[in-house]
Design a protein around this motif. Structure first.
Motif, PDB file in Angstrom:
ATOM      1  N   ARG A 264      -0.553   6.568   6.497  1.00  0.00           N
ATOM      2  CA  ARG A 264      -0.407   6.754   5.041  1.00  0.00           C
ATOM      3  C   ARG A 264      -0.349   8.238   4.703  1.00  0.00           C
ATOM      4  O   ARG A 264       0.441   8.658   3.847  1.00  0.00           O
TER       5      ARG A 264
ATOM      6  N   GLU B 134       0.827  -1.209   0.000  1.00  0.00           N
ATOM      7  CA  GLU B 134       0.000   0.000   0.000  1.00  0.00           C
ATOM      8  C   GLU B 134       0.860   1.258   0.000  1.00  0.00           C
ATOM      9  O   GLU B 134       0.564   2.231  -0.706  1.00  0.00           O
ATOM     10  N   TYR B 135       1.935   1.264   0.789  1.00  0.00           N
ATOM     11  CA  TYR B 135       2.836   2.424   0.796  1.00  0.00           C
ATOM     12  C   TYR B 135       3.487   2.613  -0.571  1.00  0.00           C
ATOM     13  O   TYR B 135       3.641   3.743  -1.056  1.00  0.00           O
TER      14      TYR B 135
ATOM     15  N   ASP C  83       0.987   4.112  -2.910  1.00  0.00           N
ATOM     16  CA  ASP C  83       0.830   5.546  -2.607  1.00  0.00           C
ATOM     17  C   ASP C  83       1.997   6.349  -3.189  1.00  0.00           C
ATOM     18  O   ASP C  83       1.811   7.463  -3.696  1.00  0.00           O
TER      19      ASP C  83
END
Length: 417
Positions: free
Chosen positions: A369, A284-285, A288
């Motif tokens: 996030r 997910e990072y 992003d």
């Protein structure tokens, strides 16, 4: 606003007076009761239990180790271990299937038939599921602007273009691959997209495209298979209350045995979940990282927060479906977002900062996030969209809103009214 317009209720947790603002979540500021209704109403999965056991400190340490070389090496070993564990489960399933067929071949007794059938049934139940998308996707010729936008993103990320876009009525968006053909699909939840600006839409689409570019679905296939298999076994083993009347006095005996076996399965899953936990968070990072370079920093920060306004959407849907004098659901939702009171904004910030809310169990806490994106170099929108392309996108999203709005209101009124 008068007291009659905002009636006061009493908090069931601390007995403080509650102010009810129509169209928004009623919650208690002193104790935080109902600040995150989804965490109370949603059934907790095994991943939710794992996240709770690890706690927010683990997520913060993982964020701090993103650029640590030793952590990257450790991450590779964790990923390898999760893959090996998933491969062993897959091999065990194949062996069960083979053993069942081999035992049933030339069966000569009821006992042999029972054992062979049992092996075959368990082999079929534990085999990998084929995620075939049954619904028809958006036709490229009818939505050329949206497909062209995603094709440009794919070219920038050096990824394969998506095969289809699926529109839906969930407050969400995701990327997936279906069946053995590995067709790539991006799902767009129209309720979520209706409250996003164009740049925020670009971030969400770029984030899902980044999962495609990083090949997250392919690289983590064995890990996902292992987790889903163990979750299926756990859910099957755990006792159900509806069996109380069927089993009578034997209910408590089988309940104790099944809970004991379920605890053993959970222990195995917990160790396996630790191996795959880091990989899903890092994915997910990484997505992003790629997405914010396309959409810009401010759009990324806004787009990360707005998926947590789902309760506002559902309250607006209920109000329009029951009492609305018109059917402009998404227009009313945007109006509710623009007129949002300070108390509702404080609820969202409290939910993100204090309760470490996340989109689901596979994602890091949203506040982390946002912290990660804010710490990166500030950038603006990288894609040069022509006025004609922007107008085309606005027309296509307006058409999708009309379709989703009709579906949502008809289904709500059919089920609840």
């Amino acid at each position: 606003m008068t007291e009659q317009e905002t009636p006061l209720q009493q908090c069931p947790q601390c007995s403080a007076a509650l102010e009810h603002i129509p169209g928004y979540v009623t919650w208690c500021e002193p104790c935080g009761w109902n600040a995150n209704p989804q965490s109370v109403n949603r059934k907790r999965s095994l991943l939710d239990r794992l996240n709770k056991r690890l706690g927010p400190k683990t997520s913060e340490r993982l964020l701090d180790s993103l650029h640590d070389d030793s952590a990257k090496s450790q991450r590779a070993w964790f990923h390898f271990g999760a893959g090996v564990f998933g491969a062993l489960l897959l091999a065990g399933d194949a062996y069960l299937f083979y053993k069942g067929i081999r035992t049933l071949w030339g069966v000569h007794s009821p006992g042999t038939f029972f054992v062979g059938s049992l092996c075959l049934i368990f082999g079929l139940l534990l085999c990998p599921r084929l995620h075939r998308w049954k619904h028809r996707g958006l036709v490229r010729s009818e939505y050329p602007g949206l497909y062209r936008l995603l094709d440009e993103m794919a070219a920038r990320m050096q990824a394969r273009p998506v095969d289809t876009i699926q529109m839906g009525t969930e407050f969400n968006a995701f990327f997936t691959e279906s069946d053995f053909t590995r067709k790539k699909l991006i799902y767009i939840g129209i309720p979520l997209f209706s409250i996003l600006s164009l740049q925020e839409k670009i971030f969400v689409l770029a984030h899902e495209m980044a999962h495609n570019a990083n090949r997250d679905m392919s690289r983590n296939w064995l890990n996902r298979y292992g987790q889903s298999t163990l979750s299926f076994i756990y859910d099957t083993i755990m006792p159900r209350e509806y069996m109380r009347e069927m089993l009578g006095p034997f209910f408590y005996l089988q309940k104790y045995v099944r809970q004991l076996v379920g605890a053993l399965v959970f222990g195995v899953w917990y160790v396996y979940g630790l191996l795959g936990f880091r990989e899903s968070q890092y994915a997910e990072y990484a997505a992003d990282d790629l997405a914010y370079r396309i959409s810009g920093t401010s759009a990324a920060l806004g787009a990360l927060e707005k998926p947590h306004y789902h309760e506002t959407f559902y309250l607006t849907l209920e109000r329009i479906a029951r009492y609305g004098y018109n059917n402009d659901l998404f227009g009313e939702l945007r109006k509710v977002m623009q007129q949002m009171p300070d108390k509702e904004q404080r609820r969202i910030r409290r939910m993100l900062d204090t309760e470490m809310a996340r989109l689901d169990a596979t994602h890091p806490p949203t506040s982390l996030r946002q912290r990660h994106v804010a710490a990166l170099p500030n950038v603006e929108l990288a894609m040069a969209l022509t006025p004609e392309h922007i107008a085309e996108l606005e027309r296509e999203f307006a058409e999708l809103e009309r379709k989703a709005q009709r579906d949502l209101l008809e289904r709500y009124r059919a089920y609840y009214l």
